[in-house]
Design a protein around this motif. Structure first.
Motif, PDB file in Angstrom:
ATOM      1  N   ARG A 142       0.811  -1.221   0.000  1.00 13.09           N
ATOM      2  CA  ARG A 142       0.000   0.000   0.000  1.00 13.09           C
ATOM      3  C   ARG A 142       0.842   1.268   0.000  1.00 13.09           C
ATOM      4  NH1 ARG A 142      -1.974  -1.125   6.120  1.00 13.09           N
ATOM      5  NH2 ARG A 142      -0.606   0.302   7.240  1.00 13.09           N
ATOM      6  N   ARG A 148       1.711  -0.790  -6.017  1.00  8.81           N
ATOM      7  CA  ARG A 148       0.311  -0.361  -6.135  1.00  8.81           C
ATOM      8  C   ARG A 148       0.023   0.294  -7.481  1.00  8.81           C
ATOM      9  NH1 ARG A 148       0.615   4.439  -1.567  1.00  8.81           N
ATOM     10  NH2 ARG A 148       1.476   6.086  -2.884  1.00  8.81           N
ATOM     11  N   CYS A 164      -3.751   7.008   2.888  1.00  8.92           N
ATOM     12  CA  CYS A 164      -3.125   5.687   3.038  1.00  8.92           C
ATOM     13  C   CYS A 164      -3.053   5.311   4.517  1.00  8.92           C
ATOM     14  CB  CYS A 164      -1.739   5.715   2.415  1.00  8.92           C
ATOM     15  SG  CYS A 164      -0.966   4.089   2.309  1.00  8.92           S
TER      16      CYS A 164
END
Length: 347
Positions: A142, A148, A164
């Protein structure tokens, strides 16, 4: 002589072994002399390097987490994105220099200056009106742009700012596991007392850092509450099943429709904690599940009126470009998230 502190996360012994071998290989290839790898463990809440290092590392993590969200807001909402990112990169380098020096008073002054500069960046909309997507899931994927597939930038082009899930969340979760005796390591009474004192210092520094950076107006960063996240998840997954899954489930159901208008859970291909959380969230990301987290919230009931399923998307990544199916799901997800965002503004 150089000592490298190597901090594995919740990815399991297999991935930890891969990272460790990678680090050893990196040291050999660069022919670095007098280098030792020191492997930390979450079993004792990463107590190995000592309090001074822990506090500096904690401040660095908190700053990094907030700065990532500020960068996302600039990408999505700055009138001149190129200018905004230029300012961001300049200020980020200045912050890194102060982190390296280790003087918190000077670091604090730099954060104040940075926050003031950020507040002057022209924005298209007031930041509170910008739709936000919560990016959650496996810690490394992430936060790594390649893993990502530059998802933050792709969402920004559609007008979404990405929040995030913070790396600091895992540090607090490690403390939680020690506090609740959910680790194999036998913690002494003295170590528990030291942990309590450490947590008070961590909470104080986190509050001060987030308060300063929130003055930029680009983020509304509040202290993390890991116990609340786990409480929201425990109806679906036992807190005794340690690992990232409980954080992914709890964080998603906590944020969507309260702060974010949608959530994306991303993880490596075949990651068991990510698969587990995906299977749970696919069934409980609905009006009933969300209202259970805050039953007396009238505003939340108004937002979710006539809405059954909440915007949620699970993505597996192996570093390759997303397939066409994922891209199509992402477009549909954004349309649903935009509709929920309008409901949140109107409520």
């Amino acid at each position: 002589e150089v000592l490298i502190y190597f901090m594995p996360t919740a990815s399991g012994p297999c991935r930890f072994g891969q990272y460790y071998v990678f680090m050893e290989d990196l040291v050999k290839r660069l022919e670095l002399p007098d280098v030792a790898l020191f492997s930390l463990t979450s079993e004792n809440a990463y107590a190995g390097p000592g309090k001074h290092f822990q506090l500096r590392a904690w401040c660095a993590l908190v700053i990094s987490d907030v700065m990532e969200d500020i960068r996302s807001m600039i990408l999505a909402n700055a009138t001149d994105t190129e200018y905004g990112i230029k300012i961001f990169n300049e200020e980020w380098n200045l912050i890194l220099e102060e982190i390296e020096r280790g003087d918190f008073s000077k670091l604090k002054k730099q954060l104040v200056r940075t926050s003031e500069y950020f507040s002057r960046i022209p924005m298209k909309l007031p930041p509170k009106e910008v739709p936000t997507i919560c990016l959650i899931g496996e810690i490394f994927v992430r936060r790594d742009s390649i893993s990502r597939q530059y998802l933050t930038g792709r969402l920004a082009k559609s007008g979404f700012a990405t929040v995030c899930s913070p790396i600091a969340e895992w540090i607090l979760y490690s403390d939680y596991l020690v506090k609740k005796d959910l680790v194999d390591y036998k913690v002494s009474i003295r170590e528990k007392l030291e942990l309590i004192i450490k947590q008070k210092y961590m909470a104080s520094y986190e509050k001060r850092i987030k308060s300063i950076l929130s003055r930029s107006g680009l983020v509304h960063a509040e202290p993390l509450d890991v116990e609340a996240i786990i409480d929201n998840a425990k109806s679906y997954i036992s807190p005794n099943l340690t690992g990232e899954a409980v954080l992914t489930v709890g964080g998603t159901i906590t944020e969507v429709a309260s702060g974010a208008c949608g959530a994306i859970a991303i993880g490596p291909f075949g990651c068991m904690p990510n698969r587990l959380s995906e299977s749970i969230l696919n069934t409980m990301m609905n009006r009933e599940g969300k209202l259970a987290t805050d039953p007396t919230n009238k505003r939340l009931r108004k937002i979710l009126m006539n809405i059954e399923d909440l915007p949620f998307l699970a993505i597996e990544s192996d570093g390759s470009p997303f397939p066409q199916l994922i891209n199509a799901k992402l477009e549909t997800f954004c349309l649903r998230a935009e509709r929920l965002h309008k409901r949140m503004l109107d409520a």
